[in-house]
Design a protein around this motif. Structure first.
Motif, PDB file in Angstrom:
ATOM      1  N   GLY A  21       0.788  -1.217   0.000  1.00  0.00           N
ATOM      2  CA  GLY A  21       0.000   0.000   0.000  1.00  0.00           C
ATOM      3  C   GLY A  21       0.825   1.273   0.000  1.00  0.00           C
ATOM      4  O   GLY A  21       0.340   2.327   0.330  1.00  0.00           O
ATOM      5  N   ALA A  43      -4.694   3.553  -3.033  1.00  0.00           N
ATOM      6  CA  ALA A  43      -6.047   3.732  -2.498  1.00  0.00           C
ATOM      7  C   ALA A  43      -6.649   5.096  -2.832  1.00  0.00           C
ATOM      8  O   ALA A  43      -7.840   5.320  -2.595  1.00  0.00           O
ATOM      9  CB  ALA A  43      -6.038   3.535  -0.982  1.00  0.00           C
ATOM     10  N   ARG A  45      -8.499   8.008  -4.654  1.00  0.00           N
ATOM     11  CA  ARG A  45      -9.580   8.061  -5.627  1.00  0.00           C
ATOM     12  C   ARG A  45      -9.107   8.868  -6.838  1.00  0.00           C
ATOM     13  O   ARG A  45      -8.264   9.762  -6.726  1.00  0.00           O
ATOM     14  CB  ARG A  45     -10.828   8.707  -5.031  1.00  0.00           C
ATOM     15  CG  ARG A  45     -11.387   7.937  -3.867  1.00  0.00           C
ATOM     16  CD  ARG A  45     -12.034   6.657  -4.349  1.00  0.00           C
ATOM     17  NE  ARG A  45     -12.413   5.819  -3.230  1.00  0.00           N
ATOM     18  CZ  ARG A  45     -12.241   4.516  -3.196  1.00  0.00           C
ATOM     19  NH1 ARG A  45     -11.702   3.885  -4.213  1.00  0.00           N
ATOM     20  NH2 ARG A  45     -12.624   3.814  -2.169  1.00  0.00           N
ATOM     21  N   ALA A  79     -10.658   3.788  -7.472  1.00  0.00           N
ATOM     22  CA  ALA A  79      -9.325   3.905  -6.876  1.00  0.00           C
ATOM     23  C   ALA A  79      -8.280   3.930  -7.986  1.00  0.00           C
ATOM     24  O   ALA A  79      -8.483   3.354  -9.057  1.00  0.00           O
ATOM     25  CB  ALA A  79      -9.060   2.729  -5.938  1.00  0.00           C
TER      26      ALA A  79
END
Length: 130
Positions: A21, A43, A45, A79
């Motif tokens: 991540g 992650a 948007r 995402a």
């Protein structure tokens, strides 16, 4: 933001980055080639990325569309994910306004459809409890 200097990341490294991540490098290209290279988080948007790219070039985010490799416009709620390159297309103010109106109409239709579904489910619950 690093303009004009792509950061090369191997597929193996990219998979590890996505699993953890962590931020990674995303290229934004246009008709004339690479526009910029940004450090992004999987992650995030698309709306956030669209705002950052538009801010970088000094025009309204509403006038920017971001396309994936298949030239499909990405939706704001999606995402960023594993995408490593996007194509930026600047819309004219009138095209941006038309697109915004179509998006509002589409969302309004979805909300109405959902409300009808909920109302019919609630009606069934009331009928079964009496």
């Amino acid at each position: 933001i690093n303009r004009g200097v792509p950061v090369l990341i191997s597929a193996q490294t990219m998979s590890a980055v996505m699993a953890s991540g962590h931020d990674f490098s995303l290229r934004v290209v246009g008709i004339s080639g690479e526009l910029c290279c940004m450090s992004v988080h999987p992650a995030w948007r698309v709306a956030k990325l669209r705002c950052l790219v538009a801010q970088t070039f000094g025009f309204p985010a509403a006038e920017l569309a971001l396309l994936d490799d298949s030239k499909t416009e990405l939706k704001d709620h999606s995402a960023v994910g594993e995408r490593r390159q996007l194509t930026a297309v600047r819309l004219s103010p009138s095209a941006a306004e038309q697109k915004a109106m179509e998006d509002r109409e589409f969302m309004g239709g979805l909300v109405l459809q959902r409300a009808r579904k909920l109302a019919s489910q609630e009606g069934r619950k009331i009928e079964s409890s009496t």
